[in-house]
Scaffold this motif. Structure first.
Motif, PDB file in Angstrom:
ATOM      1  N   PRO A  40       0.766  -1.426  -0.255  1.00  0.00           N
ATOM      2  CA  PRO A  40       0.225  -0.406  -0.296  1.00  0.00           C
ATOM      3  C   PRO A  40       0.772   1.725  -0.039  1.00  0.00           C
ATOM      4  O   PRO A  40       1.784   1.309   0.588  1.00  0.00           O
TER       5      PRO A  40
ATOM      6  N   GLN B 266       0.277   3.886   1.070  1.00  0.00           N
ATOM      7  CA  GLN B 266       0.057   4.259   2.724  1.00  0.00           C
ATOM      8  C   GLN B 266       0.802   3.773   3.837  1.00  0.00           C
ATOM      9  O   GLN B 266       1.417   4.556   4.344  1.00  0.00           O
ATOM     10  N   LEU B 267       1.701   2.751   3.038  1.00  0.00           N
ATOM     11  CA  LEU B 267       1.880   2.339   4.276  1.00  0.00           C
ATOM     12  C   LEU B 267       4.452   2.499   3.724  1.00  0.00           C
ATOM     13  O   LEU B 267       5.060   3.384   4.321  1.00  0.00           O
TER      14      LEU B 267
ATOM     15  N   ALA C 264       3.871   6.464   5.974  1.00  0.00           N
ATOM     16  CA  ALA C 264       4.145   5.889   7.068  1.00  0.00           C
ATOM     17  C   ALA C 264       5.436   6.191   7.168  1.00  0.00           C
ATOM     18  O   ALA C 264       6.382   6.340   8.205  1.00  0.00           O
ATOM     19  N   GLY C 265       6.598   4.851   6.426  1.00  0.00           N
ATOM     20  CA  GLY C 265       8.432   5.035   6.315  1.00  0.00           C
ATOM     21  C   GLY C 265       8.332   5.255   6.098  1.00  0.00           C
ATOM     22  O   GLY C 265       9.656   6.187   6.804  1.00  0.00           O
TER      23      GLY C 265
ATOM     24  N   ARG D 238       7.598   8.639   7.192  1.00  0.00           N
ATOM     25  CA  ARG D 238       7.525   9.679   8.223  1.00  0.00           C
ATOM     26  C   ARG D 238       8.427   8.957   9.806  1.00  0.00           C
ATOM     27  O   ARG D 238       8.945   9.889   9.950  1.00  0.00           O
ATOM     28  N   LEU D 239       8.492   7.619   9.354  1.00  0.00           N
ATOM     29  CA  LEU D 239       8.890   7.438  10.346  1.00  0.00           C
ATOM     30  C   LEU D 239      10.127   7.300  10.059  1.00  0.00           C
ATOM     31  O   LEU D 239      11.187   7.544  11.481  1.00  0.00           O
TER      32      LEU D 239
ATOM     33  N   LEU E 274      12.013   9.993  11.659  1.00  0.00           N
ATOM     34  CA  LEU E 274      12.732  10.257  13.051  1.00  0.00           C
ATOM     35  C   LEU E 274      14.451   9.545  14.071  1.00  0.00           C
ATOM     36  O   LEU E 274      14.991   9.906  14.640  1.00  0.00           O
TER      37      LEU E 274
ATOM     38  N   PRO F 148      17.644  10.135  14.381  1.00  0.00           N
ATOM     39  CA  PRO F 148      17.922  10.823  15.688  1.00  0.00           C
ATOM     40  C   PRO F 148      19.320  11.878  14.524  1.00  0.00           C
ATOM     41  O   PRO F 148      19.975  10.684  13.957  1.00  0.00           O
TER      42      PRO F 148
ATOM     43  N   TYR G 134      18.491   7.652  22.280  1.00  0.00           N
ATOM     44  CA  TYR G 134      19.103   8.567  21.220  1.00  0.00           C
ATOM     45  C   TYR G 134      17.925   9.768  20.694  1.00  0.00           C
ATOM     46  O   TYR G 134      18.550  10.103  19.998  1.00  0.00           O
TER      47      TYR G 134
ATOM     48  N   ILE H 110      14.902  10.330  20.313  1.00  0.00           N
ATOM     49  CA  ILE H 110      14.088  11.236  19.821  1.00  0.00           C
ATOM     50  C   ILE H 110      12.731  10.924  20.339  1.00  0.00           C
ATOM     51  O   ILE H 110      12.700  10.524  22.197  1.00  0.00           O
TER      52      ILE H 110
ATOM     53  N   GLY I 224       4.739   7.377  14.945  1.00  0.00           N
ATOM     54  CA  GLY I 224       5.400   6.707  14.086  1.00  0.00           C
ATOM     55  C   GLY I 224       4.565   5.087  13.342  1.00  0.00           C
ATOM     56  O   GLY I 224       4.777   4.435  12.203  1.00  0.00           O
TER      57      GLY I 224
ATOM     58  N   ARG J   8       1.142   4.539  12.584  1.00  0.00           N
ATOM     59  CA  ARG J   8       0.857   4.339  11.431  1.00  0.00           C
ATOM     60  C   ARG J   8       1.673   3.718  10.467  1.00  0.00           C
ATOM     61  O   ARG J   8       0.451   3.118   9.438  1.00  0.00           O
ATOM     62  N   VAL J   9       2.709   3.150  10.740  1.00  0.00           N
ATOM     63  CA  VAL J   9       2.862   1.750   9.802  1.00  0.00           C
ATOM     64  C   VAL J   9       2.087   0.636  10.404  1.00  0.00           C
ATOM     65  O   VAL J   9       1.885  -0.238   9.639  1.00  0.00           O
TER      66      VAL J   9
ATOM     67  N   ALA K 269      -1.276   0.803   8.047  1.00  0.00           N
ATOM     68  CA  ALA K 269      -1.048   0.512   7.129  1.00  0.00           C
ATOM     69  C   ALA K 269      -0.700   0.179   6.522  1.00  0.00           C
ATOM     70  O   ALA K 269      -0.485  -0.588   4.813  1.00  0.00           O
TER      71      ALA K 269
ATOM     72  N   THR L  66      -0.973  -5.378   2.044  1.00  0.00           N
ATOM     73  CA  THR L  66      -0.005  -5.758   1.796  1.00  0.00           C
ATOM     74  C   THR L  66       0.354  -7.215   1.450  1.00  0.00           C
ATOM     75  O   THR L  66      -0.541  -8.223   1.897  1.00  0.00           O
TER      76      THR L  66
END
Lengths: 142, 86
Positions: A73, A75-76, A79-80, A82-83, A86, A88, B49, B51, B59, B62-63, B66, B70
């Motif tokens: 998808p 959407q996945l 989402a990835g 956006r992840l 994060l 650092p 770290y 975060i 996050g 969301r994954v 979603a 799959t």
């Protein structure tokens, strides 16, 4: 009300066409596909999955033909992405160093989440077709 | 939508197919004690770290949300595997 409908109704009001003719014309106008720019995003929004289809013939090792069919998808992917935002700063610095050492001078810190999302949005127009003598690879969105 | 069922299908050596339906919610409930430890570990990593734990949880959520839709299918000779998340 679109321009064609207005013209038909004006012709009817002026008495240039009869009510039956106006009805036929309006029916014909309504049955035409909507090619207005507003219709394009609706068609675009239907794309939901990224597909990867691979077919490879037997390579002679006796393993037989290979088939891979992946559906992800979109959407996945979003989402990835956006992840990934994060990550650092320490990891980004290290990744930048490794990339520049490998000859790819990209600063990952300059990649904004919005740019990555735009990239995912643009994927719906992506089509990759690799047609080899023994293998076929297709990457597309549906 | 949260994943409901993971379907794993594979072909055995004798050519017969084996299919597993894994209901996600009961499995998550069953593994909740382990998940709690994983969450605590994740929080520690987030603080190490620098975060934001909230962003990390959002996050990951969301994954997970979603994931439905799959599908991974692979076939080579006698081997065939299908993983589908609904």
């Amino acid at each position: 009300m679109n321009e064609q409908r207005r013209q038909i109704l004006e012709m009817l009001a002026d008495g240039k066409i009869t009510a039956d003719e106006a009805e036929r014309l309006l029916g014909a106008v309504e049955s035409e596909p909507d090619e207005s720019p507003a219709a394009a995003p609706r068609a675009k929004a239907r794309v939901k999955y990224l597909r990867v289809v691979v077919h490879a013939e037997d390579d002679g090792a006796g393993g037989g033909p290979s088939d891979i069919n992946v559906r992800v998808p979109l959407q996945l992917l979003r989402a990835g992405v956006r992840l990934a935002s994060l990550l650092p700063p320490v990891a980004i610095t290290k990744a930048n160093e490794e990339l520049s050492r490998a000859g790819v001078p990209i600063d990952l810190a300059e990649l904004k989440p919005q740019q990555l999302e735009d990239l995912v949005d643009a994927l719906d127009e992506l089509t990759v077709d690799v047609d080899d003598a023994t293998s076929k690879i297709r990457v597309f969105c549906e | 939508m949260m994943p409901q069922i993971v379907t794993v299908r594979y072909r055995k050596r004798d050519g017969r197919w084996r299919r597993w339906f894994i209901p996600v919610v009961p499995v998550v409930v069953l593994l909740s004690p382990l998940l709690l430890i994983a969450v605590v570990g994740g929080m520690v990593v987030c603080f190490c770290y620098e975060i934001s734990p909230t962003d990390a949880v959002r996050g990951v959520g969301r994954v997970l949300w979603a994931l439905p839709g799959t599908r991974f299918e692979m076939e080579q000779g006698q081997t065939a595997v299908l993983v589908s998340i609904r």
